[in-house]
Design a protein around this motif. Structure first.
Motif, mmCIF file in Angstrom:
data_model
loop_
_atom_site.group_PDB
_atom_site.id
_atom_site.type_symbol
_atom_site.label_atom_id
_atom_site.label_comp_id
_atom_site.label_asym_id
_atom_site.label_seq_id
_atom_site.Cartn_x
_atom_site.Cartn_y
_atom_site.Cartn_z
ATOM 1 N N LYS A 24 15.364 21.104 -83.762
ATOM 2 C CA LYS A 24 15.150 21.124 -82.302
ATOM 3 C C LYS A 24 14.300 19.962 -81.817
ATOM 4 O O LYS A 24 14.665 19.253 -80.886
ATOM 5 C CB LYS A 24 14.415 22.406 -81.861
ATOM 6 N N THR A 25 13.140 19.795 -82.455
ATOM 7 C CA THR A 25 12.204 18.781 -81.970
ATOM 8 C C THR A 25 12.805 17.384 -82.116
ATOM 9 O O THR A 25 12.665 16.542 -81.230
ATOM 10 C CB THR A 25 10.854 18.921 -82.704
ATOM 11 N N ASP A 55 6.255 24.506 -77.667
ATOM 12 C CA ASP A 55 6.084 25.206 -78.936
ATOM 13 C C ASP A 55 4.584 25.274 -79.216
ATOM 14 O O ASP A 55 4.008 24.378 -79.817
ATOM 15 C CB ASP A 55 6.824 24.461 -80.054
ATOM 16 N N ASN A 84 4.602 19.665 -82.427
ATOM 17 C CA ASN A 84 4.624 18.452 -83.246
ATOM 18 C C ASN A 84 5.450 17.314 -82.656
ATOM 19 O O ASN A 84 5.735 16.335 -83.321
ATOM 20 C CB ASN A 84 5.081 18.743 -84.678
ATOM 21 N N ASP A 129 10.994 21.694 -75.225
ATOM 22 C CA ASP A 129 11.093 22.010 -76.660
ATOM 23 C C ASP A 129 10.436 23.365 -76.899
ATOM 24 O O ASP A 129 9.271 23.559 -76.553
ATOM 25 C CB ASP A 129 10.367 20.923 -77.479
HETATM 26 MG MG LIG Z 1 10.123 21.991 -83.488
#
Ligand SMILES: [Mg+2]
Ligand SMILES: Nc1ncnc2c1ncn2[C@@H]1O[C@H](COP(=O)(O)OP(=O)(O)OP(=O)(O)O)[C@@H](O)[C@H]1O
Length: 285
Positions: free
Chosen positions: A39-40, A63, A68, A142
């Motif tokens: 995802k990120t 998140d 991150n 995100d």
């Molecule tokens: Mg992620």
């Protein structure tokens, strides 16, 4: 008033709160059933590709468990959303500028609940996001993986959801779970699928087909694909260098895939499955 409010719930309310039309840009939440599916990386790659194609992009790192995005892009935010919620900063003060002018609203790792949040905190967030959204074409959010209530609220608040899945069976099953939860809340919710980390075009195509078939059969509605991203050692190398692959290795398979996703989004057209095999061709450097 002392309340325990998860920041995700506040963000969800903030994204939905404005009267119709206030968010003229497109708010897209990036989600997955299983964690660690990319995802990120998809958020970062897509943001860069959109920006390279002239779009103004804001990323919201929602998140709060394991933020991150900043690490991935080699940025070191001095401030976090937590300070905005506490009223110590305004949203503009915490924004971090990334490559190609993308702007990032950083989260803070490990902050699941904040104390002493009230209506004022929510208002600060709503107004801050509205101001930032004023000069953005896309707001990418995100999120954490899974169907925890606070994540689902966030997905429902966004105008559209991009679901990331890999060909792995567990990822597929969990992606179906997300689709089902969203479908039960709103059968019309715009959700599109991106298959990440597939070894071959065939594998990507089959993954898309399997999810589409399952949702047709059990939910009475298929799932539209936005595209696929190949498994790509160049992406891993870019991650090690804390750079986006779109910037660092623009001719790599994953960078070209992100460019193609961005084009489909901008043009608003349908994804063409015939474009799949070309993404797996050997990169030229
Ligand atoms: Mg992620
Ligand atoms: N297309 C790809 N090719 C090779 N490696 C990939 C690809 N996509 C993601 N990865 C790797 O997979 C790992 C997980 O990626 P990422 O952190 O983006 O997943 P995530 O879904 O955001 O995870 P989390 O659920 O923990 O937030 C990273 O090490 C990343 O570099």
């Amino acid at each position: 008033m002392i309340a325990q409010v998860p920041p995700t719930s506040l963000l969800a309310r903030a994204l939905r709160a404005p009267a119709e039309g206030l968010f003229r840009n497109r708010v897209m939440a990036i989600s997955s059933g299983k964690g660690g599916v990319g995802k990120t990386n998809v958020v970062a790659g897509l943001a860069l590709a959109l920006a390279k194609q002239g779009q103004r992009v804001v990323i919201v790192d929602a998140d709060f468990g394991l933020a991150n995005l900043d690490i991935l892009l080699g940025l070191s935010p001095q401030n976090t959303l937590e300070q905005v919620l506490r009223g110590e900063k305004v949203l503009e003060e915490i924004l971090v500028e990334g490559p190609h002018g993308i702007r990032i609203v950083p989260a803070s790792s490990g902050v699941q609940e904040l104390t002493r949040l009230d209506g004022a905190a929510e208002l600060r967030l709503v107004q801050g996001l509205q101001r930032v959204a004023e000069d953005a074409d896309w707001m990418l959010v995100d999120t954490a993986a899974g169907v925890h209530d606070s994540v689902v609220k966030l997905l429902m608040a966004a105008q559209q959801v991009l679901l990331v899945a890999t060909p792995e069976p567990a990822s597929l099953v969990d992606a179906y779970a997300v689709l089902k939860v969203l479908h039960l809340r709103d059968a019309e919710k715009p959700v599109r699928l991106v298959v990440n980390n597939a070894q071959t075009a065939e594998e990507a195509g089959e993954t898309i087909q399997q999810l589409d078939l399952a949702t047709r059969r059990f939910l009475g509605r298929g799932v539209e694909a936005l595209g696929a991203i190949p498994h790509d050692p160049w992406l891993l190398q870019a991650v090690r260098e804390q750079r986006s692959v779109v910037d660092r290795f623009p001719d790599s398979p994953s960078a070209r895939a992100f460019e193609s996703l961005a084009r489909t989004l901008i043009e608003g057209g349908e994804w063409d499955p015939a474009s799949l095999p070309a993404l797996w061709e050997t990169p030229q450097h």
